[in-house]
Design a protein around this motif. Structure first.
Motif, PDB file in Angstrom:
ATOM      1  N   THR A 108       0.836  -1.203   0.000  1.00  0.00           N
ATOM      2  CA  THR A 108       0.000   0.000   0.000  1.00  0.00           C
ATOM      3  C   THR A 108       0.865   1.245   0.000  1.00  0.00           C
ATOM      4  N   PHE A 109       1.895   1.234   0.829  1.00  0.00           N
ATOM      5  CA  PHE A 109       2.801   2.378   0.958  1.00  0.00           C
ATOM      6  C   PHE A 109       3.498   2.678  -0.364  1.00  0.00           C
ATOM      7  N   VAL A 110       4.061   1.656  -0.999  1.00  0.00           N
ATOM      8  CA  VAL A 110       4.777   1.860  -2.267  1.00  0.00           C
ATOM      9  C   VAL A 110       3.835   2.413  -3.329  1.00  0.00           C
ATOM     10  N   THR A 111       2.643   1.861  -3.410  1.00  0.00           N
ATOM     11  CA  THR A 111       1.670   2.337  -4.394  1.00  0.00           C
ATOM     12  C   THR A 111       1.296   3.788  -4.134  1.00  0.00           C
ATOM     13  N   MET A 112       1.096   4.157  -2.867  1.00  0.00           N
ATOM     14  CA  MET A 112       0.727   5.542  -2.540  1.00  0.00           C
ATOM     15  C   MET A 112       1.840   6.515  -2.916  1.00  0.00           C
ATOM     16  N   LEU A 113       3.093   6.128  -2.716  1.00  0.00           N
ATOM     17  CA  LEU A 113       4.201   6.996  -3.110  1.00  0.00           C
ATOM     18  C   LEU A 113       4.161   7.275  -4.612  1.00  0.00           C
ATOM     19  N   LEU A 114       3.965   6.227  -5.396  1.00  0.00           N
ATOM     20  CA  LEU A 114       3.947   6.382  -6.847  1.00  0.00           C
ATOM     21  C   LEU A 114       2.721   7.152  -7.313  1.00  0.00           C
ATOM     22  N   GLU A 115       1.594   6.945  -6.643  1.00  0.00           N
ATOM     23  CA  GLU A 115       0.387   7.701  -6.989  1.00  0.00           C
ATOM     24  C   GLU A 115       0.562   9.192  -6.719  1.00  0.00           C
ATOM     25  N   ASN A 116       1.470   9.511  -5.804  1.00  0.00           N
ATOM     26  CA  ASN A 116       1.736  10.917  -5.481  1.00  0.00           C
ATOM     27  C   ASN A 116       2.987  11.433  -6.177  1.00  0.00           C
TER      28      ASN A 116
END
Length: 372
Positions: free
Chosen positions: A322-330
């Motif tokens: 979840t964390f990695v995906t959120m970084l890339l989404e931002n």
């Protein structure tokens, strides 16, 4: 395993002498002084395989990795027992039969791991003359979808598969974390346990730490950089060090947790006491604190998942995805995310980015004005 596996504490001279003596006594050296198992017992074969190819002295293994290796070895042993085979009996027919057995019984990712274990064992056998043929060449692994996915659910009636990503959306993740302190049932140390659990949730969610990295944190793992921001220094897979910035919200919870324990909030890089430990030991000297284990962490997450009524498959590792995906989404740069997450290769990070881009294709669709 016997004394052959216990030489890591010796000097180089002692190591050479004792290793040479043991191998010669057991007739495990050929005329070229190379390791040979052509006439060895199966016990020697298995022992040396694990020593030289699996649990080597220069590697550290998480409990998850150790359990996986044990599971793979157990699967192979059960297959051999069921067919009244020994390791010496393995040849082309047995390799193909075991290959089919694994592919039929296990999901692709598990099958690939088990067959890789089998391949390494066969290669070691060939290298040491335990096997006279290069048997691993006959192994064929199944194809597997790359990425952070749950085992595919077959839909044979549609001849398709549905793939579920092992991560949470932001709303579900934050609600789940709010349940971490609510699972505490004990009255003794209740406040400390609640603060501990909430901090665990925040660290999982805001740092991308692996579970093994989180339970390995010491108070001395934290430090301020030259700009005055708090970081955690961790040792990841393959003994690879990395530094992770800590969010302000998480810092507040970190200090609250320390205060509730009566511990100092002064950052001390020399302090090797565990950050998370069994609270019934909290009054004992630091060296006697019993570090929180992975099973305990796993239990905390599972109880919170149950209380929140979320997907029962959720585990600590979901927060990392979840964390990695959120970084890339931002729009955090791919290279920064790679280093932050501790990925050994940027292709791993790119798997996340490909899916993020796929999820955002609707944004491009809205740019089309097809009905003028």
């Amino acid at each position: 395993m016997d004394e052959l596996t216990l030489f890591d504490h010796l000097t180089s001279e002692q190591y050479l002498t004792q290793m040479r003596n043991k191998l010669e006594q057991r007739h495990l050296l050929d005329e070229h002084r190379n390791l040979t198992l052509s006439h060895s017992s199966e016990q020697d074969f298995l022992e040396l395989f694990f020593v030289e190819k699996i649990f080597t002295l220069d590697k550290q293994f998480s409990l998850h990795t150790i359990r996986a290796y044990r599971s793979d070895a157990k699967t192979l042993l059960q297959f051999l027992m069921e067919h009244s085979l020994s390791f010496r009996d393995i040849g082309f027919p047995e390799v193909k039969a075991y290959n089919k057995y694994i592919k039929d019984k296990y999901a692709p990712k598990s099958a690939i791991r088990k067959l890789e274990f089998f391949r390494r064992l066969l290669d070691f056998g060939y290298e040491t003359q335990f096997y006279q043929a290069h048997l691993s060449t006959w192994i064929s692994k199944p194809a597997s979808k790359k990425g952070h996915f749950i085992t595919e659910e077959s839909r044979p009636e549609m001849k398709q598969t549905r793939v579920q990503v092992r991560e949470l959306n932001q709303k579900d993740a934050e609600y789940l974390i709010s349940c971490f302190p609510k699972i505490v049932k004990a009255n003794t140390n209740r406040e400390q346990l609640e603060k501990r659990n909430l901090l665990i949730g925040y660290l999982l969610y805001t740092t991308g730490l692996r579970a093994s990295e989180l339970v390995s944190l010491n108070w001395g793992s934290f430090r301020y950089n030259r700009q005055g921001y708090l970081y955690a220094d961790v040792i990841g897979k393959g003994k690879k060090p990395r530094s992770i910035p800590i969010k302000e919200e998480t810092i507040e919870l970190l200090f609250e947790y320390r205060r509730s324990l009566g511990e100092s909030i002064e950052i001390n890089p020399e302090d090797t006491s565990p950050l998370f430990f069994a609270l019934y030991n909290k009054k004992e000297p630091c060296q006697h604190k019993k570090r929180l284990t992975y099973p305990s962490l796993y239990k905390i997450v599972k109880e919170a998942v149950h209380l929140a009524g979320k997907n029962s498959k959720v585990s600590p590792h979901w927060f990392r995805h979840t964390f990695v995906t959120m970084l890339l989404e931002n729009d955090v740069p791919l290279a920064v995310v790679k280093d932050w997450a501790g990925h050994s290769d940027i292709s791993t990070t790119n798997i996340y980015l490909e899916r993020v881009n796929q999820d955002n294709t609707h944004m491009h669709l809205h740019k089309m004005n097809v009905f003028k």
